[in-house]
Design a protein around this motif. Structure first.
Motif, short mmCIF file in Angstrom:
data_model
loop_
_atom_site.label_atom_id
_atom_site.label_comp_id
_atom_site.label_asym_id
_atom_site.label_seq_id
_atom_site.Cartn_x
_atom_site.Cartn_y
_atom_site.Cartn_z
N PRO A 47 8.14 -7.01 -0.81
CA PRO A 47 6.73 -7.40 -0.90
C PRO A 47 6.28 -7.47 -2.36
O PRO A 47 6.97 -6.97 -3.26
CB PRO A 47 6.00 -6.28 -0.14
CG PRO A 47 7.04 -5.63 0.70
CD PRO A 47 8.31 -5.74 -0.07
N ARG A 48 5.12 -8.02 -2.57
CA ARG A 48 4.57 -8.12 -3.92
C ARG A 48 3.70 -6.91 -4.22
O ARG A 48 2.96 -6.44 -3.35
CB ARG A 48 3.74 -9.39 -4.07
CG ARG A 48 3.47 -9.78 -5.53
CD ARG A 48 2.47 -10.93 -5.61
NE ARG A 48 1.12 -10.46 -5.33
CZ ARG A 48 0.06 -11.26 -5.23
NH1 ARG A 48 0.23 -12.58 -5.33
NH2 ARG A 48 -1.13 -10.78 -5.00
N ALA A 49 3.80 -6.42 -5.43
CA ALA A 49 2.99 -5.27 -5.84
C ALA A 49 1.54 -5.68 -6.04
O ALA A 49 1.23 -6.86 -6.28
CB ALA A 49 3.54 -4.66 -7.12
N ASP A 50 0.65 -4.72 -5.93
CA ASP A 50 -0.78 -4.93 -6.16
C ASP A 50 -1.02 -4.91 -7.66
O ASP A 50 -0.83 -3.89 -8.32
CB ASP A 50 -1.58 -3.83 -5.47
CG ASP A 50 -3.08 -4.05 -5.61
OD1 ASP A 50 -3.48 -5.14 -6.08
OD2 ASP A 50 -3.84 -3.13 -5.27
N GLU A 97 10.04 -10.43 -5.63
CA GLU A 97 8.85 -10.38 -4.79
C GLU A 97 8.67 -11.71 -4.07
O GLU A 97 8.85 -12.78 -4.65
CB GLU A 97 7.61 -10.11 -5.64
CG GLU A 97 7.61 -8.76 -6.33
CD GLU A 97 6.36 -8.54 -7.17
OE1 GLU A 97 5.96 -7.39 -7.34
OE2 GLU A 97 5.78 -9.55 -7.64
N VAL A 98 8.31 -11.63 -2.79
CA VAL A 98 8.02 -12.86 -2.05
C VAL A 98 6.69 -13.41 -2.52
O VAL A 98 5.81 -12.68 -3.00
CB VAL A 98 7.99 -12.61 -0.53
CG1 VAL A 98 9.37 -12.25 -0.02
CG2 VAL A 98 6.98 -11.52 -0.17
N PHE A 128 1.64 -6.36 -0.31
CA PHE A 128 1.29 -7.77 -0.22
C PHE A 128 2.46 -8.58 0.35
O PHE A 128 3.58 -8.51 -0.15
CB PHE A 128 0.90 -8.32 -1.59
CG PHE A 128 -0.50 -7.92 -2.00
CD1 PHE A 128 -1.60 -8.69 -1.63
CD2 PHE A 128 -0.72 -6.77 -2.72
CE1 PHE A 128 -2.89 -8.32 -1.99
CE2 PHE A 128 -1.99 -6.38 -3.09
CZ PHE A 128 -3.08 -7.16 -2.71
N PHE A 129 2.16 -9.32 1.42
CA PHE A 129 3.13 -10.20 2.08
C PHE A 129 4.31 -9.40 2.65
O PHE A 129 5.43 -9.92 2.73
CB PHE A 129 3.63 -11.28 1.11
CG PHE A 129 2.53 -11.97 0.36
CD1 PHE A 129 1.52 -12.63 1.05
CD2 PHE A 129 2.49 -11.95 -1.02
CE1 PHE A 129 0.49 -13.27 0.36
CE2 PHE A 129 1.47 -12.57 -1.71
CZ PHE A 129 0.46 -13.24 -1.01
N ALA A 130 4.06 -8.17 3.05
CA ALA A 130 5.13 -7.34 3.62
C ALA A 130 5.64 -7.92 4.95
O ALA A 130 6.73 -7.56 5.40
CB ALA A 130 4.65 -5.91 3.82
N ASP A 131 4.84 -8.80 5.57
CA ASP A 131 5.27 -9.39 6.84
C ASP A 131 6.08 -10.68 6.65
O ASP A 131 6.47 -11.32 7.63
CB ASP A 131 4.06 -9.66 7.74
CG ASP A 131 3.04 -10.60 7.09
OD1 ASP A 131 3.15 -10.83 5.85
OD2 ASP A 131 2.14 -11.09 7.80
#
Length: 478
Positions: free
Chosen positions: A454-457, A426-427, A179-182
């Protein structure tokens, strides 16, 4: 960096016979030409055959040929290679250039490189060949320099490389959390004031500190991968390093007592989670934490429990710190009055962490329990550092805050020691400014370094907590 190549011939290449030894490495046609030219050289020394006894050349027998262009500074690096055989990439390219006649013309060597005999007998044979080799070396060195400059233009320097790119296993995806890796902050390292840092400065600071605290979001696998790689990096440079885990209470300390001892090789990693009652106590999947324990076993690191036993936490949550013995209050740094502002901030953090669902009357004692757990981890860190040169804490990010968490206690109890706190964060959506996450010059974040991931699921934790509380209330009502 400028280089100097020394051409050191074998016995077959000593003095005028140098061309014969090299000719054995050249294609047949070029070898024949070279042998022919050597025959005109004065006083050649015949090469020894494979079945003849020979004596290796002494230092006085060796021929050295340095080369550099006009204006070059003194060489900072010297490459030593033998004419026969050519062993590395530069030497293979060099001999290929000589054999193929693909050496760029150079004014100083034009006469020596002439294909026909010259009036000067030194323009053929060993002298000509050495000059040709030197020219080929110049060409190879120039090609290397151009390639390096191109690579530097394409690839970021080590210090500018995100920690994730340098430390995470290249065989795995860059990020397991998607999540939000970009987000442009992902992989970046920042100081508390929002200034960008880098892997070198973070690892350098951690290597000089006695206490290193690595704060995580418990269910984010990338946070544990970063922790494991940072610990492995520190272990390479530290003679004696110990780990302290928030996730391990004292009553389960025997499960990890073999780490850092000669018995570590016999530790059964497949049963470790069960022996630590990992899932039963509500921690996320052990597979995320296992690499850290694997690193500890591989590197010979001791492992210490850092938390409080559940019955101690329960007694504090019910009766406050007065439920503890004077000795325990001293160990947990709870024997002095707490700063009211810190208590207020911690109480608000507890309220937020429990989604505003906890009764107001329970918040004060829950904040006391949080302070006690910080004190337990600080005491465990001091114990662990006494057993080694350095102690590393693996804990939730709230515990590694330097304003009211474990670092603040360490600074009071061991003021001469250096403490470094690192937060994995996490972003949140697309926010790409460090200031959006509290990293500001006018009010720095309470961490020395922050690494964005990134944020974890995950499901909404507040919904899960609400469901549990409703279930518990229904059970009590019935």
């Amino acid at each position: 960096m400028k280089r100097q190549y020394w051409i050191v011939p074998s016995l077959a290449a000593v003095l005028g016979g140098i061309g014969y030894g090299v000719a054995q490495n050249l294609p047949p046609r070029d070898a024949a030409d070279l042998r022919s030219s050597v025959q005109t050289a004065p006083a050649p020394v015949p090469a020894a055959s494979a079945d003849e006894d020979f004596t290796p050349p002494t230092l006085s027998d060796r021929v050295s040929l340095g080369y550099r262009r006009k204006g070059d500074e003194n060489f900072a690096e010297v490459r030593v290679s033998t004419v026969e055989p050519f062993v590395d990439g530069v030497d293979r390219r060099l001999v290929a250039s000589v054999a193929d006649g693909a050496v760029p013309p150079v004014a100083a060597a034009s006469a020596a490189l002439a294909p026909t005999a010259s009036r000067n007998p030194g323009s053929n044979g060993a002298t000509a060949f050495l000059t040709k080799v030197a020219a080929a070396g110049d060409a190879a060195a120039a090609a290397d320099m151009n390639a390096a400059e191109t690579a530097d233009a394409i690839s970021p320097a080590f210090e500018a490389t995100p920690l994730s790119s340098r430390l995470l296993d290249a065989d795995e995806p860059a990020w397991q959390s998607r999540f939000f890796a970009d987000n442009p902050l992902v992989g970046g390292i920042f100081q508390g004031d929002g200034n960008r840092a880098d892997a070198a400065s973070l690892i350098g600071a951690a290597r000089t500190a006695r206490y290193v605290l690595l704060g995580e979001t418990h269910d984010n696998p990338d946070h544990h991968r970063l922790q494991s790689d940072i610990v492995a990096d520190l272990a390479d440079a530290t003679a004696d390093l110990s780990l302290v885990f928030e996730m391990i209470p004292p009553r389960l300390g025997s499960a990890v007592s073999a780490f850092g001892t000669p018995r570590a090789g016999a530790i059964d990693m497949d049963s470790l989670a069960d022996r630590l009652e990992w899932s039963a106590r509500g921690w996320p999947d052990f597979s995320m934490y296992r690499p850290m324990f694997e690193t500890a076993r591989r590197e010979g690191l001791a492992v210490f429990p850092g938390n409080l036993d559940r019955d101690v936490v329960s007694s504090i949550a019910q009766s406050g710190i007065s439920a503890l013995s004077p000795e325990m209050r001293t160990r947990l740094s709870l024997d002095a009055p707490a700063d009211p502002e810190i208590v207020a901030d911690l109480t608000e953090e507890v309220r937020s962490a429990h989604c505003g669902l906890m009764p107001e009357g329970a918040l004060a004692t829950m904040a006391d329990a949080q302070r006690a757990r910080d004190g337990a981890m600080a005491a465990a860190m001091i114990d662990a550092a006494q057993s080694g040169d350095k102690a590393v804490l693996i804990a939730g990010s709230g515990h590694v805050r330097d304003d009211r968490g474990v670092p603040s206690i360490l600074q009071r109890t061991d003021p001469e020691a250096e403490t470094i706190s690192v937060r994995m964060l996490e972003v949140d959506g697309k926010d790409g400014d460090p200031a959006d996450y509290g990293l500001k010059a006018e009010m720095p974040a309470p961490y020395d370094f922050t690494i964005f991931t990134p944020r974890a699921d995950r499901d909404d934790p507040c919904e899960a907590l609400r469901a549990r509380m409703e279930k518990k209330a229904g059970t009590v009502a019935n």
